[in-house]
Design a protein around this motif. Structure first.
Motif, PDB file in Angstrom:
ATOM      1  N   GLY A   1       1.489  -2.646  18.027  1.00  0.00           N
ATOM      2  CA  GLY A   1       0.511  -1.768  17.398  1.00  0.00           C
ATOM      3  C   GLY A   1       1.120  -0.603  16.643  1.00  0.00           C
ATOM      4  N   GLY A   2       0.290   0.408  16.390  1.00  0.00           N
ATOM      5  CA  GLY A   2       0.632   1.468  15.455  1.00  0.00           C
ATOM      6  C   GLY A   2       1.331   2.680  16.020  1.00  0.00           C
ATOM      7  N   TYR A   3       1.621   2.713  17.334  1.00  0.00           N
ATOM      8  CA  TYR A   3       2.398   3.831  17.863  1.00  0.00           C
ATOM      9  C   TYR A   3       3.858   3.578  17.496  1.00  0.00           C
ATOM     10  CZ  TYR A   3      -1.580   4.610  21.165  1.00  0.00           C
ATOM     11  OH  TYR A   3      -2.805   4.829  21.748  1.00  0.00           O
ATOM     12  N   SER A   4       4.156   3.556  16.225  1.00  0.00           N
ATOM     13  CA  SER A   4       5.473   3.135  15.771  1.00  0.00           C
ATOM     14  C   SER A   4       5.808   3.750  14.422  1.00  0.00           C
ATOM     15  CB  SER A   4       5.544   1.607  15.689  1.00  0.00           C
ATOM     16  OG  SER A   4       4.591   1.114  14.764  1.00  0.00           O
ATOM     17  N   GLU A   5       7.046   3.595  14.025  1.00  0.00           N
ATOM     18  CA  GLU A   5       7.606   4.239  12.839  1.00  0.00           C
ATOM     19  C   GLU A   5       7.160   3.580  11.537  1.00  0.00           C
ATOM     20  OE1 GLU A   5      12.186   5.553  11.609  1.00  0.00           O
ATOM     21  OE2 GLU A   5      11.818   4.035  13.158  1.00  0.00           O
ATOM     22  N   PHE A   6       7.109   2.255  11.526  1.00  0.00           N
ATOM     23  CA  PHE A   6       6.725   1.471  10.352  1.00  0.00           C
ATOM     24  C   PHE A   6       5.876   0.287  10.801  1.00  0.00           C
ATOM     25  CE2 PHE A   6      10.840   3.292   9.066  1.00  0.00           C
ATOM     26  CZ  PHE A   6      10.533   3.816   7.818  1.00  0.00           C
ATOM     27  N   ASP A   7       5.195  -0.326   9.835  1.00  0.00           N
ATOM     28  CA  ASP A   7       4.568  -1.620  10.080  1.00  0.00           C
ATOM     29  C   ASP A   7       4.560  -2.406   8.772  1.00  0.00           C
ATOM     30  OD1 ASP A   7       3.365  -3.747  11.341  1.00  0.00           O
ATOM     31  OD2 ASP A   7       1.669  -2.604  12.111  1.00  0.00           O
ATOM     32  N   VAL A   8       4.369  -3.713   8.901  1.00  0.00           N
ATOM     33  CA  VAL A   8       4.291  -4.614   7.750  1.00  0.00           C
ATOM     34  C   VAL A   8       3.103  -5.539   7.978  1.00  0.00           C
ATOM     35  CG1 VAL A   8       5.474  -6.378   6.383  1.00  0.00           C
ATOM     36  CG2 VAL A   8       6.799  -4.560   7.475  1.00  0.00           C
ATOM     37  N   VAL A   9       2.182  -5.586   7.017  1.00  0.00           N
ATOM     38  CA  VAL A   9       0.996  -6.430   7.153  1.00  0.00           C
ATOM     39  C   VAL A   9       0.699  -7.142   5.837  1.00  0.00           C
ATOM     40  CG1 VAL A   9      -0.062  -4.980   8.921  1.00  0.00           C
ATOM     41  CG2 VAL A   9      -0.561  -4.543   6.530  1.00  0.00           C
ATOM     42  N   HIS A  10      -0.050  -8.217   5.929  1.00  0.00           N
ATOM     43  CA  HIS A  10      -0.537  -8.924   4.745  1.00  0.00           C
ATOM     44  C   HIS A  10      -1.514  -8.010   4.012  1.00  0.00           C
ATOM     45  CE1 HIS A  10      -2.713 -11.904   2.330  1.00  0.00           C
ATOM     46  NE2 HIS A  10      -1.741 -12.770   2.590  1.00  0.00           N
ATOM     47  N   GLU A  11      -1.451  -8.001   2.687  1.00  0.00           N
ATOM     48  CA  GLU A  11      -2.277  -7.068   1.906  1.00  0.00           C
ATOM     49  C   GLU A  11      -3.775  -7.245   2.129  1.00  0.00           C
ATOM     50  OE1 GLU A  11      -2.518  -7.419  -2.350  1.00  0.00           O
ATOM     51  OE2 GLU A  11      -1.946  -9.531  -2.329  1.00  0.00           O
ATOM     52  N   ARG A  12      -4.212  -8.430   2.553  1.00  0.00           N
ATOM     53  CA  ARG A  12      -5.629  -8.676   2.772  1.00  0.00           C
ATOM     54  C   ARG A  12      -6.212  -7.736   3.826  1.00  0.00           C
ATOM     55  NH1 ARG A  12      -9.208 -13.147   2.225  1.00  0.00           N
ATOM     56  NH2 ARG A  12     -11.157 -12.616   3.251  1.00  0.00           N
ATOM     57  N   PHE A  13      -5.378  -7.250   4.747  1.00  0.00           N
ATOM     58  CA  PHE A  13      -5.871  -6.477   5.881  1.00  0.00           C
ATOM     59  C   PHE A  13      -5.616  -4.974   5.728  1.00  0.00           C
ATOM     60  CE2 PHE A  13      -4.770 -10.779   7.175  1.00  0.00           C
ATOM     61  CZ  PHE A  13      -6.025 -11.229   7.559  1.00  0.00           C
ATOM     62  N   VAL A  14      -5.302  -4.567   4.507  1.00  0.00           N
ATOM     63  CA  VAL A  14      -5.035  -3.167   4.197  1.00  0.00           C
ATOM     64  C   VAL A  14      -6.300  -2.484   3.691  1.00  0.00           C
ATOM     65  CG1 VAL A  14      -3.868  -1.679   2.510  1.00  0.00           C
ATOM     66  CG2 VAL A  14      -2.573  -3.427   3.745  1.00  0.00           C
ATOM     67  N   ILE A  15      -6.537  -1.270   4.150  1.00  0.00           N
ATOM     68  CA  ILE A  15      -7.642  -0.430   3.677  1.00  0.00           C
ATOM     69  C   ILE A  15      -7.046   0.715   2.861  1.00  0.00           C
ATOM     70  CG2 ILE A  15      -9.628   0.971   4.347  1.00  0.00           C
ATOM     71  CD1 ILE A  15      -9.770  -2.031   5.168  1.00  0.00           C
ATOM     72  N   LYS A  16      -7.569   0.928   1.667  1.00  0.00           N
ATOM     73  CA  LYS A  16      -7.096   2.032   0.836  1.00  0.00           C
ATOM     74  C   LYS A  16      -7.752   3.332   1.298  1.00  0.00           C
ATOM     75  CE  LYS A  16      -7.052  -1.127  -3.112  1.00  0.00           C
ATOM     76  NZ  LYS A  16      -7.637  -1.384  -4.450  1.00  0.00           N
ATOM     77  N   ILE A  17      -6.944   4.358   1.502  1.00  0.00           N
ATOM     78  CA  ILE A  17      -7.465   5.657   1.889  1.00  0.00           C
ATOM     79  C   ILE A  17      -7.626   6.502   0.629  1.00  0.00           C
ATOM     80  CG2 ILE A  17      -7.022   7.753   3.218  1.00  0.00           C
ATOM     81  CD1 ILE A  17      -5.530   6.013   5.217  1.00  0.00           C
ATOM     82  N   PRO A  18      -8.826   6.990   0.357  1.00  0.00           N
ATOM     83  CA  PRO A  18      -9.078   7.723  -0.888  1.00  0.00           C
ATOM     84  C   PRO A  18      -8.179   8.951  -1.032  1.00  0.00           C
ATOM     85  CG  PRO A  18     -11.144   7.176   0.222  1.00  0.00           C
ATOM     86  CD  PRO A  18     -10.040   6.867   1.186  1.00  0.00           C
ATOM     87  N   ASN A  19      -7.804   9.231  -2.258  1.00  0.00           N
ATOM     88  CA  ASN A  19      -7.021  10.433  -2.533  1.00  0.00           C
ATOM     89  C   ASN A  19      -7.805  11.674  -2.094  1.00  0.00           C
ATOM     90  OD1 ASN A  19      -4.910   8.987  -3.685  1.00  0.00           O
ATOM     91  ND2 ASN A  19      -5.810   9.071  -5.734  1.00  0.00           N
ATOM     92  N   GLY A  20      -7.135  12.556  -1.404  1.00  0.00           N
ATOM     93  CA  GLY A  20      -7.766  13.791  -0.953  1.00  0.00           C
ATOM     94  C   GLY A  20      -8.293  13.740   0.464  1.00  0.00           C
ATOM     95  N   MET A  21      -8.411  12.559   1.053  1.00  0.00           N
ATOM     96  CA  MET A  21      -8.865  12.485   2.442  1.00  0.00           C
ATOM     97  C   MET A  21      -7.723  12.904   3.364  1.00  0.00           C
ATOM     98  SD  MET A  21     -10.222   9.259   4.749  1.00  0.00           S
ATOM     99  CE  MET A  21     -11.948   9.325   4.283  1.00  0.00           C
ATOM    100  N   PRO A  22      -7.963  13.811   4.312  1.00  0.00           N
ATOM    101  CA  PRO A  22      -6.924  14.173   5.283  1.00  0.00           C
ATOM    102  C   PRO A  22      -6.509  12.938   6.092  1.00  0.00           C
ATOM    103  CG  PRO A  22      -8.751  15.735   5.345  1.00  0.00           C
ATOM    104  CD  PRO A  22      -9.203  14.588   4.507  1.00  0.00           C
ATOM    105  N   LEU A  23      -5.242  12.626   6.118  1.00  0.00           N
ATOM    106  CA  LEU A  23      -4.792  11.396   6.756  1.00  0.00           C
ATOM    107  C   LEU A  23      -5.067  11.377   8.247  1.00  0.00           C
ATOM    108  CD1 LEU A  23      -1.386  10.638   4.967  1.00  0.00           C
ATOM    109  CD2 LEU A  23      -3.679   9.787   4.427  1.00  0.00           C
ATOM    110  N   GLU A  24      -5.042  12.545   8.886  1.00  0.00           N
ATOM    111  CA  GLU A  24      -5.224  12.564  10.339  1.00  0.00           C
ATOM    112  C   GLU A  24      -6.629  12.150  10.771  1.00  0.00           C
ATOM    113  OE1 GLU A  24      -5.580  16.922   8.948  1.00  0.00           O
ATOM    114  OE2 GLU A  24      -4.441  15.115   8.428  1.00  0.00           O
ATOM    115  N   VAL A  25      -7.617  12.251   9.880  1.00  0.00           N
ATOM    116  CA  VAL A  25      -8.980  11.865  10.269  1.00  0.00           C
ATOM    117  C   VAL A  25      -9.298  10.422   9.904  1.00  0.00           C
ATOM    118  CG1 VAL A  25      -9.804  14.229  10.024  1.00  0.00           C
ATOM    119  CG2 VAL A  25     -10.063  12.637   8.106  1.00  0.00           C
ATOM    120  N   ALA A  26      -8.409   9.773   9.138  1.00  0.00           N
ATOM    121  CA  ALA A  26      -8.716   8.432   8.630  1.00  0.00           C
ATOM    122  C   ALA A  26      -8.654   7.364   9.723  1.00  0.00           C
ATOM    123  CB  ALA A  26      -7.751   8.073   7.491  1.00  0.00           C
TER     124      ALA A  26
END
Length: 387
Positions: A160-185
């Motif tokens: 899982g995500g308690y880690s330094e990096f990850d690699v995933v297939h692009e189909r499962f990626v969500i784009k985070i809008p510019n300006g959204m604070p990353l900690e709340v995403a």
């Protein structure tokens, strides 16, 4: 932390890396009954359709506690070592040659879905979480060799995500809008989509009609549901077993409040609600909720309850009431709720913590399942603290 069911825990030691894998720092629990510690895991190199991202934050979900402490025995035994986290947020640092959805430098998130078949009618419709062949959860799962969307050693469990990096297939990626604070995403990738999905499916996201919507359980899920339903313009009624959460629910946008164990309180909303989203994960009576539904109303069950639930069938027949279920949501819907939350500035109530706080946070979540705060692990801070 308190662990359960040692007899069904699965131990899968981390093997030496393959040539197409590289070391990554992570935090997890090495064995059943253990404590959080820094581990070295291995991620696979970027393939044609893969996205590699540098982790900034990872939300801590209550289901992480269930998985780490082996409390999901009705489903499966947990695999150790285990690196939890399905609310991943970071910045793209490398993309495969055939990736078209994101580019280096973009902020992205990955939620509960790491893989699915991508060739059934359900996946084609954007409901990957209901994949007819089964979706692969972000961690504590095995790689599906018949899907071939996850590289690296096919015998090693997913991390899982308690880690330094990850690699995933692009189909499962969500784009985070510019300006959204990353900690709340991060929590939007779990609590947000979990509440948005039934609102969307039962018509609350695309109607000019003002609905009356009940939200049962005023914790991390419930408060997010209240915010979303209220922002969509609906009348929201918070439903809880006591009066303790009234002020919290009202402050998050609820117009009404019902104490489900008080018949007089239930009577104030009898036959008035179009839709009820029930987030409670403990066994309980459904009768008060059914009583509050209008004709043709729907009660959506969202808690992971293994024991059979009881209700009187005539209560459904007399008013053509439906009982349904809902599980997270697909990638398209997750992108919709992320964009909606950014547009309306609807963010979860969070507390940012470091890896050194994980034992405390997990103990608090085990002892209190009703809190409205979503904890978020700061990966960069944790890496710096453990140099």
């Amino acid at each position: 932390m308190k662990f359960s069911h040692p007899q069904i825990a699965v131990h899968k030691p981390i093997p030496a890396p393959q040539e197409d894998e590289y070391p990554v720092r992570a935090w997890g629990v090495e064995e059943h009954g253990g404590t959080f510690k820094e581990l070295t895991i291995y991620r696979h190199e970027v393939g044609d359709h893969d996205v590699k991202f540098d982790m900034e934050y990872c939300g801590i979900c209550h289901s992480d506690v269930h998985n780490v402490c082996n409390e999901m025995s009705e489903v499966r035994g947990s695999m150790y070592p285990i690196v939890p986290g399905h609310e991943l947020v970071g910045r793209v640092v490398e993309v495969g040659d055939k990736v078209t959805r994101v580019k280096v430098g973009d902020n992205i998130g990955v939620g509960c879905i790491r893989d699915s078949c991508l060739d059934c009618e359900v996946c084609d419709n954007g409901d990957e979480c209901y994949c007819l062949k089964g979706f692969t959860h972000t961690y504590n799962t095995l790689k599906r060799k018949d899907y071939c969307h996850i590289g690296g050693n096919p015998e090693v469990q997913n991390w899982g995500g308690y880690s330094e990096f990850d690699v995933v297939h692009e189909r499962f990626v969500i784009k985070i809008p510019n300006g959204m604070p990353l900690e709340v995403a991060g929590p939007i990738l779990c609590a947000g989509i979990t509440m948005w999905s039934p609102l969307n499916h039962w018509g609350a996201t695309n109607t000019d009609k003002k609905l009356s919507i009940g939200i049962v359980g005023i914790g991390g899920l419930g408060t997010m549901g209240i915010k979303l339903a209220a922002a969509l313009g609906h009348r929201v009624v918070a439903i809880s077993s006591s009066d303790k959460k009234r002020d919290l629910a009202k402050s998050r946008g609820a117009e009404g409040y019902v104490v489900s164990k008080d018949p007089d309180s239930v009577a104030t909303e009898r036959g008035k609600l179009d839709l009820i989203l029930n987030t409670v994960s403990a066994h309980h009576s459904l009768a008060p909720y059914i009583a509050m539904l209008k004709n043709d109303g729907t009660l959506v069950q969202m808690g992971c309850i293994a024991a059979p639930m009881q209700y009187t069938q005539m209560m459904l027949c007399l008013r053509r009431i439906s009982i349904a279920g809902s599980l997270i949501g697909g990638i398209q819907a997750t992108q919709e709720v992320m964009d909606f939350c950014h547009k309306k500035e609807i963010y979860p109530d969070i507390e940012v913590v470091g890896a050194g706080d994980l034992e405390r946070v997990y103990t608090e979540l085990q002892d209190n399942n009703s809190g409205a705060i979503r904890y978020v692990l700061d990966i960069k801070m944790s890496l710096a603290a453990n140099k």
